[in-house]
Enzyme design. Structure first.
Site, PDB file in Angstrom:
ATOM      1  CB  CYS A   4      67.193  39.576  13.718  1.00 55.59           C
ATOM      2  SG  CYS A   4      66.634  40.683  15.018  1.00 55.59           S
ATOM      3  CB  CYS A   7      69.445  42.630  12.885  1.00 55.80           C
ATOM      4  SG  CYS A   7      70.186  42.113  14.457  1.00 55.80           S
ATOM      5  CG  ASP A  30      55.322  48.331  18.738  1.00 54.70           C
ATOM      6  OD1 ASP A  30      55.994  47.604  19.487  1.00 54.70           O
ATOM      7  OD2 ASP A  30      54.448  47.883  17.947  1.00 54.70           O
ATOM      8  CG  HIS A  46      70.820  39.493  17.429  1.00 54.11           C
ATOM      9  ND1 HIS A  46      69.572  39.735  16.901  1.00 54.11           N
ATOM     10  CD2 HIS A  46      70.761  38.251  17.975  1.00 54.11           C
ATOM     11  CE1 HIS A  46      68.805  38.674  17.102  1.00 54.11           C
ATOM     12  NE2 HIS A  46      69.503  37.762  17.751  1.00 54.11           N
ATOM     13  N   GLY A  93      55.938  36.302  26.846  1.00 55.14           N
ATOM     14  CA  GLY A  93      55.237  36.898  25.703  1.00 55.14           C
ATOM     15  C   GLY A  93      56.143  37.573  24.692  1.00 55.14           C
ATOM     16  CG  HIS A  98      67.349  42.575  18.415  1.00 53.08           C
ATOM     17  ND1 HIS A  98      68.296  42.636  17.405  1.00 53.08           N
ATOM     18  CD2 HIS A  98      67.647  43.592  19.269  1.00 53.08           C
ATOM     19  CE1 HIS A  98      69.129  43.642  17.645  1.00 53.08           C
ATOM     20  NE2 HIS A  98      68.745  44.248  18.778  1.00 53.08           N
ATOM     21  CG  HIS A 100      61.881  44.298  22.020  1.00 54.44           C
ATOM     22  ND1 HIS A 100      62.223  43.008  21.652  1.00 54.44           N
ATOM     23  CD2 HIS A 100      60.572  44.272  22.318  1.00 54.44           C
ATOM     24  CE1 HIS A 100      61.149  42.244  21.715  1.00 54.44           C
ATOM     25  NE2 HIS A 100      60.136  42.973  22.133  1.00 54.44           N
ATOM     26  CG  HIS A 102      57.443  46.868  24.671  1.00 56.88           C
ATOM     27  ND1 HIS A 102      56.689  46.813  23.512  1.00 56.88           N
ATOM     28  CD2 HIS A 102      57.969  45.624  24.818  1.00 56.88           C
ATOM     29  CE1 HIS A 102      56.758  45.591  22.997  1.00 56.88           C
ATOM     30  NE2 HIS A 102      57.536  44.853  23.772  1.00 56.88           N
TER      31      HIS A 102
HETATM   32  P1  5GP Z   1      57.409  41.586  22.005  1.00 62.14           P
HETATM   33  O1  5GP Z   1      56.043  40.939  21.958  1.00 62.14           O
HETATM   34  O2  5GP Z   1      58.463  40.721  21.373  1.00 62.14           O
HETATM   35  O3  5GP Z   1      57.786  42.066  23.374  1.00 62.14           O
HETATM   36  O4  5GP Z   1      57.270  42.912  21.159  1.00 62.14           O
HETATM   37  C1  5GP Z   1      57.577  43.014  19.806  1.00 62.14           C
HETATM   38  C2  5GP Z   1      57.047  44.337  19.329  1.00 62.14           C
HETATM   39  O5  5GP Z   1      57.647  44.626  18.097  1.00 62.14           O
HETATM   40  C3  5GP Z   1      55.529  44.341  19.116  1.00 62.14           C
HETATM   41  O6  5GP Z   1      54.946  45.368  19.921  1.00 62.14           O
HETATM   42  C4  5GP Z   1      55.380  44.600  17.629  1.00 62.14           C
HETATM   43  O7  5GP Z   1      54.281  45.440  17.322  1.00 62.14           O
HETATM   44  C5  5GP Z   1      56.703  45.254  17.270  1.00 62.14           C
HETATM   45  N1  5GP Z   1      57.139  44.993  15.906  1.00 62.14           N
HETATM   46  C6  5GP Z   1      57.201  43.777  15.272  1.00 62.14           C
HETATM   47  N2  5GP Z   1      57.669  43.925  14.024  1.00 62.14           N
HETATM   48  C7  5GP Z   1      57.923  45.245  13.864  1.00 62.14           C
HETATM   49  C8  5GP Z   1      58.425  46.019  12.758  1.00 62.14           C
HETATM   50  O8  5GP Z   1      58.738  45.521  11.679  1.00 62.14           O
HETATM   51  N3  5GP Z   1      58.541  47.359  12.954  1.00 62.14           N
HETATM   52  C9  5GP Z   1      58.219  47.961  14.140  1.00 62.14           C
HETATM   53  N4  5GP Z   1      58.375  49.303  14.219  1.00 62.14           N
HETATM   54  N5  5GP Z   1      57.737  47.269  15.185  1.00 62.14           N
HETATM   55  C10 5GP Z   1      57.588  45.932  15.051  1.00 62.14           C
HETATM   56 ZN    ZN Z   2      68.651  41.283  15.911  1.00 58.41          ZN
END
Ligand code: 5GP
Ligand code: ZN
Length: 114
Positions: A4, A7, A30, A46, A93, A98, A100, A102
């Site tokens: 992950c 993680c 992000d 997690h 989407g 994990h 999160h 925004h």
């Molecule tokens: P989701 O689409 O799952 O709601 O959002 C995942 C978010 O994680 C995306 O906005 C993407 O840019 C961000 N993200 C993915 N991988 C990484 C990473 O390795 N580092 C950081 N800081 N953000 C990440």
């Molecule tokens: Zn995780």
């Protein structure tokens, strides 16, 4: 969780621009910001998605919103406002498995879906 990405960020195996951290929660910028301020606030535990929450997580989720407000305040956007989004599952989407939150701010945000 072994593979992950979030993680790995928690374990400092992958670098991130961390703006807040305590025993249970971490917040970092992000990597592909969708707004001038785009921070991800996540539990260190997690939890795969919002759909996987249990009653035991209720206090933690409440604390996450307190942290979101603290981060918004530190980033100087508490007065002007911000948006908090949680994508859940495929139709929601969600790309990273994990949980999160925004935190988006720093401009008048675009179209509202709801
Ligand atoms: P989701 O689409 O799952 O709601 O959002 C995942 C978010 O994680 C995306 O906005 C993407 O840019 C961000 N993200 C993915 N991988 C990484 C990473 O390795 N580092 C950081 N800081 N953000 C990440
Ligand atoms: Zn995780």
């Amino acid at each position: 969780m072994e593979d992950c990405i979030f993680c790995k960020i928690i374990k400092k195996e992958v670098p991130a621009d961390v703006v807040y951290e305590d025993d249970e929660i971490i917040a970092f910028k992000d990597i592909q910001p969708a707004a001038p301020i785009h921070i991800l606030v996540i539990p260190k535990k997690h939890i795969a998605s919002l759909a996987q929450l249990t009653k035991d997580d209720e206090t933690l989720i409440g604390r996450i919103y307190t942290v979101i407000n603290e981060v918004a305040s530190k980033q100087g956007v508490k007065e002007r406002g911000y948006r908090v989004i949680v994508n859940c599952g495929e139709d929601g989407g969600q790309e990273v498995g994990h949980l999160h939150f925004h935190l988006l701010a720093g401009k008048k945000l675009g179209e509202k879906i709801v």
